[in-house]
Design an enzyme around this catalytic site. Structure first.
Site, mmCIF file in Angstrom:
data_model
loop_
_atom_site.group_PDB
_atom_site.id
_atom_site.type_symbol
_atom_site.label_atom_id
_atom_site.label_comp_id
_atom_site.label_asym_id
_atom_site.label_seq_id
_atom_site.Cartn_x
_atom_site.Cartn_y
_atom_site.Cartn_z
ATOM 1 N N GLY A 163 0.605 -4.930 0.844
ATOM 2 C CA GLY A 163 -0.550 -4.980 -0.054
ATOM 3 C C GLY A 163 -0.259 -5.717 -1.355
ATOM 4 O O GLY A 163 -1.179 -6.209 -2.013
ATOM 5 N N GLU A 203 -0.763 -9.273 -0.469
ATOM 6 C CA GLU A 203 -2.213 -9.430 -0.273
ATOM 7 C C GLU A 203 -2.925 -9.502 -1.632
ATOM 8 O O GLU A 203 -3.842 -10.298 -1.824
ATOM 9 C CB GLU A 203 -2.736 -8.276 0.581
ATOM 10 C CG GLU A 203 -2.254 -8.371 2.032
ATOM 11 C CD GLU A 203 -2.523 -7.130 2.855
ATOM 12 O OE1 GLU A 203 -2.209 -6.019 2.364
ATOM 13 O OE2 GLU A 203 -3.043 -7.252 3.970
ATOM 14 N N ALA A 241 0.869 -1.175 0.000
ATOM 15 C CA ALA A 241 0.000 0.000 0.000
ATOM 16 C C ALA A 241 0.909 1.229 0.000
ATOM 17 O O ALA A 241 2.072 1.159 0.430
ATOM 18 C CB ALA A 241 -0.891 -0.017 1.236
ATOM 19 N N GLU A 284 4.511 -4.851 7.300
ATOM 20 C CA GLU A 284 3.824 -3.726 7.938
ATOM 21 C C GLU A 284 4.304 -3.450 9.357
ATOM 22 O O GLU A 284 4.318 -2.312 9.825
ATOM 23 C CB GLU A 284 2.292 -3.976 7.958
ATOM 24 C CG GLU A 284 1.632 -3.926 6.592
ATOM 25 C CD GLU A 284 1.629 -5.256 5.848
ATOM 26 O OE1 GLU A 284 2.350 -6.197 6.274
ATOM 27 O OE2 GLU A 284 0.911 -5.358 4.845
HETATM 28 N N1 COA Z 1 4.603 3.079 -0.736
HETATM 29 C C1 COA Z 1 5.005 4.228 -1.297
HETATM 30 N N2 COA Z 1 6.165 4.371 -1.954
HETATM 31 C C2 COA Z 1 6.951 3.282 -2.059
HETATM 32 C C3 COA Z 1 6.602 2.048 -1.500
HETATM 33 C C4 COA Z 1 5.369 1.944 -0.825
HETATM 34 N N3 COA Z 1 4.918 0.804 -0.279
HETATM 35 N N4 COA Z 1 7.591 1.156 -1.758
HETATM 36 C C5 COA Z 1 8.520 1.828 -2.455
HETATM 37 N N5 COA Z 1 8.138 3.122 -2.632
HETATM 38 C C6 COA Z 1 8.855 4.179 -3.348
HETATM 39 C C7 COA Z 1 10.030 4.718 -2.547
HETATM 40 O O1 COA Z 1 9.590 5.674 -1.605
HETATM 41 C C8 COA Z 1 10.861 5.311 -3.639
HETATM 42 O O2 COA Z 1 10.298 6.525 -4.027
HETATM 43 P P1 COA Z 1 11.266 7.842 -4.293
HETATM 44 O O3 COA Z 1 12.191 7.397 -5.395
HETATM 45 O O4 COA Z 1 10.286 8.903 -4.708
HETATM 46 O O5 COA Z 1 11.964 8.085 -3.000
HETATM 47 C C9 COA Z 1 10.663 4.338 -4.808
HETATM 48 O O6 COA Z 1 9.445 3.667 -4.526
HETATM 49 C C10 COA Z 1 11.750 3.292 -4.926
HETATM 50 O O7 COA Z 1 11.866 2.626 -3.676
HETATM 51 P P2 COA Z 1 13.269 2.435 -2.902
HETATM 52 O O8 COA Z 1 12.947 2.219 -1.451
HETATM 53 O O9 COA Z 1 14.192 3.565 -3.226
HETATM 54 O O10 COA Z 1 13.809 1.106 -3.584
HETATM 55 P P3 COA Z 1 14.844 0.051 -2.948
HETATM 56 O O11 COA Z 1 15.229 -0.840 -4.067
HETATM 57 O O12 COA Z 1 15.905 0.737 -2.182
HETATM 58 O O13 COA Z 1 13.972 -0.787 -1.891
HETATM 59 C C11 COA Z 1 12.021 -1.988 -1.106
HETATM 60 C C12 COA Z 1 12.931 -1.608 -2.331
HETATM 61 C C13 COA Z 1 10.817 -2.726 -1.671
HETATM 62 C C14 COA Z 1 12.844 -2.882 -0.162
HETATM 63 C C15 COA Z 1 11.604 -0.704 -0.380
HETATM 64 O O14 COA Z 1 11.071 0.208 -1.322
HETATM 65 C C16 COA Z 1 10.542 -0.930 0.676
HETATM 66 O O15 COA Z 1 10.843 -1.418 1.740
HETATM 67 N N6 COA Z 1 9.280 -0.525 0.387
HETATM 68 C C17 COA Z 1 8.204 -0.589 1.342
HETATM 69 C C18 COA Z 1 7.708 -1.995 1.519
HETATM 70 C C19 COA Z 1 6.609 -2.029 2.552
HETATM 71 O O16 COA Z 1 6.815 -1.751 3.708
HETATM 72 N N7 COA Z 1 5.405 -2.370 2.099
HETATM 73 C C20 COA Z 1 4.269 -2.466 2.970
HETATM 74 C C21 COA Z 1 3.563 -1.191 2.991
HETATM 75 S S1 COA Z 1 2.155 -1.261 4.098
#
Ligand code: COA
Length: 260
Positions: A111, A114, A66, A134
């Site tokens: 999400g 999910e 999400a 989460e």
């Molecule tokens: N919601 C909003 N934005 C997200 C996102 C999410 N769930 N997951 C990634 N993004 C965005 C990042 O903020 C970043 O945006 P920016 O370039 O404007 O700063 C872009 O996507 C790329 O993500 P980044 O974190 O730089 O990539 P990475 O390769 O370093 O890491 C992940 C990849 C998937 C490990 C990391 O993005 C992450 O942990 N995301 C969240 C996962 C999460 O907690 N999901 C559950 C949400 S309830």
């Protein structure tokens, strides 16, 4: 790619829906949830669509969860509404009358997992990572994750993934029963489309009967489930496709199913 959060392409009865926010790793904001819900409503009643493949744009992510930026400012009431919005869409997906295959091309987190779990079949690239992270945000899964993971993989795996919040690789997800198959990333699209083509040529009303029986059976006792199956089995005898399938077998030819 257009600016729309969801891209649609059609080929030979297969509708491919691509969540299209690659710069945000296809995170699900409210607009994307609504676009998905509308796309499932439309695909459900379109006779030209026999099977749906759901995937994410770009090389890195199926869906990374999400949208955290959108969620960060929500009040308790808005948080509940956001959860309901996601849950309703995923329930719509889960109860689709046509098979939906998740083509998991990368991160399927929160999400994203999910969403994949609400699909009927899941094929993952060997590079994919799945999880319910989460807890790391001080949150809990809100689009059905605690419930669908429990039903797919059992209590121990669900508690491990949700309490610990660490992503697991595709091989472990397969071992836990979370994904149906793992394939080399380079073969993901070809393997998924091969499966989709097979389902697109199957009898649509029989596919629907199976989807309904399994959905109902997962939520009721054995007696009610068997009763439901019997009724569906009887009903299928009223279809042209059942006559075509059995005749084709007896005549040693390939059946052609029309969905009638
Ligand atoms: N919601 C909003 N934005 C997200 C996102 C999410 N769930 N997951 C990634 N993004 C965005 C990042 O903020 C970043 O945006 P920016 O370039 O404007 O700063 C872009 O996507 C790329 O993500 P980044 O974190 O730089 O990539 P990475 O390769 O370093 O890491 C992940 C990849 C998937 C490990 C990391 O993005 C992450 O942990 N995301 C969240 C996962 C999460 O907690 N999901 C559950 C949400 S309830």
């Amino acid at each position: 790619m257009t600016d729309s959060p969801l891209q649609t392409t059609d080929r030979d009865g297969i509708r491919v829906l691509t969540v299209n926010r690659p710069d945000k790793l296809n995170a699900l904001n409210a607009a994307t949830l609504d676009a998905l819900h509308a796309a499932f409503d439309a695909a459900a009643v379109d006779p030209a669509v026999r099977v749906i493949v759901l995937t994410g744009a770009g090389p890195k992510a199926f869906v990374a969860g999400a949208d955290i930026a959108e969620m960060s400012g929500l009040s308790a009431v808005q948080g509940r509404d956001f959860s309901q919005r996601g849950q309703r869409m995923m329930r719509r997906l889960e109860r689709m009358p046509k098979p939906v295959i998740a083509m998991m091309n990368g991160f399927a987190l929160g999400g994203g997992l999910e969403l994949a779990m609400a699909c009927h079949l899941r094929i993952a690239a060997d590079s994919a990572k799945v999880g319910q992270p989460e807890i790391n945000l001080g949150l809990i899964p809100g689009f059905g994750g605690t419930q669908r993971l429990l039903r797919l993989a059992g209590r121990a795996a669900t508690l491990e993934l949700c309490l610990q919040g660490s992503p697991i690789d595709a091989a472990r997800a397969h071992a836990l029963g979370i994904v149906n198959r793992v394939v080399p990333a380079a073969d993901l699209e070809a393997e998924t489309m091969k499966l989709a083509q097979q389902l697109a040529q199957a009898a649509p009303l029989a596919l629907r009967g199976i989807l309904d029986c399994v959905a109902i059976g997962g939520e009721c006792g054995i007696e009610e489930g068997l009763e439901f199956e019997t009724t569906q089995f009887g009903l299928i005898f009223s279809t042209d496709d059942m006559r075509e399938g059995t005749s084709a077998f007896l005549e040693r030819r390939k059946p052609v199913f029309r969905g009638t």
